[in-house]
Design an enzyme around this catalytic site. Structure first.
Site, mmCIF file in Angstrom:
data_model
loop_
_atom_site.group_PDB
_atom_site.id
_atom_site.type_symbol
_atom_site.label_atom_id
_atom_site.label_comp_id
_atom_site.label_asym_id
_atom_site.label_seq_id
_atom_site.Cartn_x
_atom_site.Cartn_y
_atom_site.Cartn_z
ATOM 1 N N GLU A 1 24.886 1.231 -6.920
ATOM 2 C CA GLU A 1 26.357 0.955 -6.301
ATOM 3 C C GLU A 1 27.138 0.658 -7.681
ATOM 4 O O GLU A 1 28.283 1.184 -7.865
ATOM 5 C CB GLU A 1 26.332 -0.399 -5.394
ATOM 6 C CG GLU A 1 25.572 0.010 -4.027
ATOM 7 C CD GLU A 1 24.295 -0.635 -4.095
ATOM 8 O OE1 GLU A 1 23.742 -1.160 -3.141
ATOM 9 O OE2 GLU A 1 23.606 -0.444 -5.137
ATOM 10 N N LEU B 1 -8.014 9.482 -14.030
ATOM 11 C CA LEU B 1 -6.976 8.752 -13.165
ATOM 12 C C LEU B 1 -5.718 8.756 -13.875
ATOM 13 O O LEU B 1 -5.049 7.421 -13.509
ATOM 14 C CB LEU B 1 -7.526 7.692 -12.523
ATOM 15 C CG LEU B 1 -8.761 7.954 -11.618
ATOM 16 C CD1 LEU B 1 -9.271 6.759 -10.668
ATOM 17 C CD2 LEU B 1 -8.690 9.288 -10.953
ATOM 18 N N SER C 1 -18.120 20.211 -6.867
ATOM 19 C CA SER C 1 -16.910 20.018 -6.163
ATOM 20 C C SER C 1 -15.583 20.565 -6.908
ATOM 21 O O SER C 1 -14.563 20.573 -6.582
ATOM 22 C CB SER C 1 -16.443 18.459 -5.656
ATOM 23 O OG SER C 1 -16.648 17.793 -6.916
#
Length: 330
Positions: A55, A207, A171
């Site tokens: 604002e 990560l 995977s």
């Protein structure tokens, strides 16, 4: 009833907020749009912690033109002094005649008092414009303020038949490059990533957020168990204890959003202990077949159909060759 102009201005404020959501935590990512009596528009977004709120950015840009204007804000303006002064005081002093608020702020310092201060100053206040969309955008902030704990997102990737790895343990890579890049955005939106020590030993992940142009702080990396010597995840934190305690600790440290990327055992633990608020599953158009591949969760599931966990779909969108499905707790 909001006008088309109200909706257009609030959507612009939502867009402005989205542009800073990686920079503002632990503060909320808020957007504001000031529309003058002449129709001129000034846009603001929350700055980094210690900087101006949305604002104030919009008011500063408008200057004296703020008199008689309408100010749109995605979140209720604050009325207390923290790192910065109260936004309500600046709004009142600017001469703004109308304030349109997306949602109220449940933070105990605000919680309706910002709206009350504006009303007491004779400013016309309306609340609830595009509230559902804004609440979704600010979900982790709202969850933190209401519970004291971060919002937990469990990220999973699987074949169409729900397999995360082949019987031999391979995977990489089930999902597409685009899906993996999308997952980096999940990391960027999180202040902490949690993974099991088994995953660290097996995959040795970094990560970290690896997105082009990303300049925000890297999330904290937390390993459940002992961190192997020389692991790429370092610097990281090791934790042993209950998940509830971990989440409570992180919440008290200002962490709003946690991403869980651990393996099937960690996924099951978080799910089984009702610690997951949001599930993001990347589904590849691939089928492993059979029942010997690794599943999404490692552990006992619901014993009967009546005890199934059921949530609410938020979205299902195509990402590269894959489908990204998002479900939240109801």
């Amino acid at each position: 009833m909001p006008t088309s102009s109200d909706l257009e201005a609030m959507r612009a404020a939502i867009t402005a907020a989205e542009g800073v959501r990686l920079l503002t935590p632990p503060n909320p990512w808020v957007g504001a749009v000031l529309v003058t009596q002449a129709g001129e528009r000034f846009i603001g977004a929350t700055e980094k912690p210690g900087g101006r709120h949305a604002e104030i950015v919009a008011l500063d840009a408008a200057g004296e033109k703020a008199a008689g204007a309408t100010l749109y804000a995605t979140l209720e303006p604050c009325c207390h002094t923290g790192r910065t002064g109260p936004c309500t005081a600046a709004i009142i002093a600017s001469g703004v005649s109308r304030v349109v608020i997306g949602i109220s702020d449940p933070d105990h310092h605000v919680d309706g008092s910002g709206e009350a201060a504006l009303n007491d100053a004779g400013i016309d206040v309306e609340t609830g414009i595009l509230a559902e969309e804004i609440a979704e955008q600010l979900s982790s902030y709202l969850h933190h303020r209401l519970t004291g704990r971060p919002e937990v997102t469990l990220k999973l990737a699987a074949t169409l038949d729900g397999r995360t790895a082949a019987p031999d343990g391979t995977s990489k890579w089930i999902t597409s490059t685009q899906a993996r890049q999308d997952a980096h955005l999940l990391r960027a939106r999180s202040q902490a990533i949690i993974v099991g020590a088994g995953t660290v030993r097996a995959d040795d992940p970094q990560l970290t957020v690896r997105l082009e142009g990303f300049s925000g702080p890297q999330p904290r990396r937390i390993v459940l168990g002992e961190i192997p010597e020389g692991a790429q995840i370092e610097p990281a934190e090791s934790f042993s204890g209950s998940l509830a305690t971990l989440l409570q600790n992180l919440g008290s440290e200002g962490v709003l959003s946690v991403l869980v990327e651990g393996g099937a055992a960690v996924a099951h633990a978080f799910h089984d202990q009702n610690c997951v608020d949001r599930y993001v599953v990347y589904v590849a158009p691939a089928i492993m077949g059979g029942d010997d591949g690794r599943s999404l969760f490692a552990g006992p599931g619901a014993p009967t159909l009546a005890s199934l966990w059921r949530g609410k779909f938020v979205s299902a969108v195509r990402v590269g060759e894959d489908l990204r499905v998002e479900v939240v707790r109801t």
